[in-house]
Enzyme design. Structure first.
Site, PDB file in Angstrom:
ATOM      1  CE  LYS A   1       2.012 -17.076  -5.846  1.00  0.00           C
ATOM      2  NZ  LYS A   1       1.215 -18.262  -6.281  1.00  0.00           N
TER       3      LYS A   1
ATOM      4  CG  ASP B   1      -7.875  -5.188   1.457  1.00  0.00           C
ATOM      5  OD1 ASP B   1      -9.029  -5.319   1.899  1.00  0.00           O
ATOM      6  OD2 ASP B   1      -7.507  -4.180   0.831  1.00  0.00           O
TER       7      ASP B   1
ATOM      8  CG  ASP C   1     -13.165  -7.364   0.177  1.00  0.00           C
ATOM      9  OD1 ASP C   1     -13.109  -7.071   1.381  1.00  0.00           O
ATOM     10  OD2 ASP C   1     -13.183  -6.514  -0.729  1.00  0.00           O
TER      11      ASP C   1
ATOM     12  CG  ASP D   1      -1.987 -19.545  -5.605  1.00  0.00           C
ATOM     13  OD1 ASP D   1      -1.338 -19.347  -4.572  1.00  0.00           O
ATOM     14  OD2 ASP D   1      -1.525 -20.163  -6.580  1.00  0.00           O
TER      15      ASP D   1
ATOM     16  CE1 TYR E   1      -4.238  -1.583   0.197  1.00  0.00           C
ATOM     17  CE2 TYR E   1      -2.853  -3.294   1.148  1.00  0.00           C
ATOM     18  CZ  TYR E   1      -4.034  -2.906   0.562  1.00  0.00           C
ATOM     19  OH  TYR E   1      -5.010  -3.837   0.330  1.00  0.00           O
TER      20      TYR E   1
END
Length: 353
Positions: A183, A240, A244, A216, A130
C-alpha cells in the site's frame, strides 16, 4: 528426527492427536525415525507454571529439529505481565521463524474461487503492525490519554530482503512469478522500503517475473482471477489478511496448511484458531495441521537432504486429497460425517498405513 509437539488450546490437543496418527503412519511406511516429545503451552502451561510459554519450553524448542504447534487462544489469555504470552508470536520472534508460508490450493468439489487456484503467500512474521513483534522492549501499541490509541509499525530492510528472497527462491521452483503486495500509495516510507528491497532481490532472479499490486486490488483479484497468482509476498499484516481470504476461497481455513520457517528451524502450525466452542467434541477438521506437518517434512527434506521425508510429505498430501475427494470421508464442516479422529484414520488408510 526430534519433533517437539505443543498441542495448545481449544481443539489443539484433538487435531494434534490426529496429526500425530498420520505422521506415525508415514514414519512406518517411509522409515523416518521420528521422535515426538510433548510439552504444555497455553492455558495448560498457565495453570501449571503461571505463564502460557514457560522458558523451558522455548529452550527445548531451540534444540528440536522441528515443531508442531497447535492453535492457541491468546485473545483469552491474561495480560502479558500476568503470564499471558502470545505463544505464536513469541515462537516466531524469539526463534526467528520469519517466513510464514501459507499455500492455498483448490481441490475438486471444494472451494469458492471463480477459477482453480494454486498459490503461496509468503508472509513476513517478525515485525510490521503487530505490537508484540516490533519493539525490543514494551509494546508497539499504547494509549497516551484516554480515548487516544497509537500503534507503531516497524518495517526493516533486513526483514524485507530475506522474506523477498524466500519468495523468489520458491517461485523459481514453481511457476516463476512473484507478486509484491503493498500500500505504498499511502504507506509511502514503510511499504516503499518493502518494495525497494523486493525490487533489489528481483535482480538476482531474472528468470522470475515481478508484479506489484496494491493490497485492495489484490483482494479483488483473488476473488475474480486467482489463477494469475503464483507466489505472493507481503509484510506481516497485509499477508495475514490475504492468506485468510485465499484459504477461504480455496476451500476453508480448515484446509489451509502453514509453516513458520527460519534458516535452521521450522514449526508446523494450522492457519485457523483454537475454536474453543467445539473443543472436546471430536468435531474439528484436522486437515490444516496435517498438511502443515507435511510441509514441515518437506522443509526437513530440503534443508537436511532427506529424500524419504519429501516422499512422505507428498504421500500425506496425496492421502489428504484422496480422503477429501470422497464426500463420505469429509468432516462435518465440509458436508461429511466424520469426526476428527475418524478423518485421521481415513487419511492413514489412504496413506497405506
Amino acid at each position: 528426527m526430534d519433533i517437539l509437539v505443543l498441542p495448545g488450546d481449544g481443539i489443539g490437543p484433538e487435531i494434534t492427536e490426529a496429526t500425530l496418527a498420520v505422521l506415525r503412519a508415514a514414519d512406518r511406511r517411509f522409515g523416518l525415525d521420528l521422535r515426538f516429545e510433548t510439552r504444555e503451552i497455553g492455558f495448560a502451561a498457565y495453570r501449571a507454571h503461571g505463564t502460557t510459554l514457560p522458558d523451558a519450553v522455548l529452550e527445548r524448542a531451540r534444540r528440536a529439529d522441528g515443531i508442531i504447534l497447535g492453535p492457541i487462544s491468546h485473545m483469552d489469555y491474561p495480560p502479558r505481565d500476568q503470564g499471558g504470552v502470545n505463544v505464536s508470536a513469541a515462537i516466531r520472534v524469539k526463534l526467528d521463524l520469519y517466513a510464514n508460508v501459507r499455500p492455498a490450493r483448490s481441490r475438486p468439489g471444494i472451494g469458492r474461487a471463480a477459477a482453480p487456484m494454486d498459490l503461496v503467500i509468503m508472509r513476513e512474521a517478525t515485525e510490521g503492525f503487530y505490537p508484540d513483534r516490533n519493539m525490543y522492549r514494551g509494546s508497539g501499541e499504547f494509549m497516551p490519554v484516554p480515548g487516544v490509541a497509537i500503534s507503531m509499525r516497524k518495517i526493516t530492510a533486513f526483514a524485507c530482503e530475506r522474506i523477498a528472497r524466500r519468495a523468489f527462491a520458491l517461485a523459481r521452483r514453481r511457476r516463476r512469478k512473484v507478486t509484491a503486495v503493498h500500500k505504498a500509495n499511502n504507506f509511502i516510507l514503510s511499504d516503499g522500503l518493502f518494495l525497494d528491497e523486493v525490487r533489489k532481490v528481483a535482480r538476482d532472479y531474472p528468470e522470475v517475473a515481478l508484479d506489484e499490486v496494491i493490497i485492495d486490488a489484490c483482494a479483488a483479484l483473488l476473488v475474480r482471477d486467482p489463477a494469475r497468482f503464483d507466489v505472493i509476498v507481503a509484510t506481516n499484516f497485509h499477508a495475514d489478511i490475504l492468506s485468510d481470504l485465499a484459504s477461504e476461497l480455496s476451500g476453508s481455513l480448515g484446509l489451509a496448511g502453514a509453516i513458520n520457517a527460519g534458516d535452521t528451524l521450522c514449526a508446523a502450525q494450522a492457519q485457523h484458531g483454537s475454536a474453543p466452542d467445539i473443543a472436546g467434541q471430536d468435531r474439528a477438521n484436522p486437515t490444516s495441521l496435517i498438511l502443515s506437518a507435511a510441509m514441515l517434512l518437506f522443509w526437513l527434506a530440503e534443508t537436511r537432504g532427506l529424500p524419504s521425508y519429501a516422499a512422505a510429505a507428498g504421500a500425506i498430501e496425496a492421502a489428504v486429497d484422496a480422503t477429501l475427494a470422497d464426500p463420505a470421508t469429509r468432516t462435518a464442516d465440509l458436508g461429511g460425517t466424520l469426526g476428527t479422529q475418524a478423518f485421521a484414520r481415513a487419511v492413514v488408510v489412504a496413506l497405506g498405513g
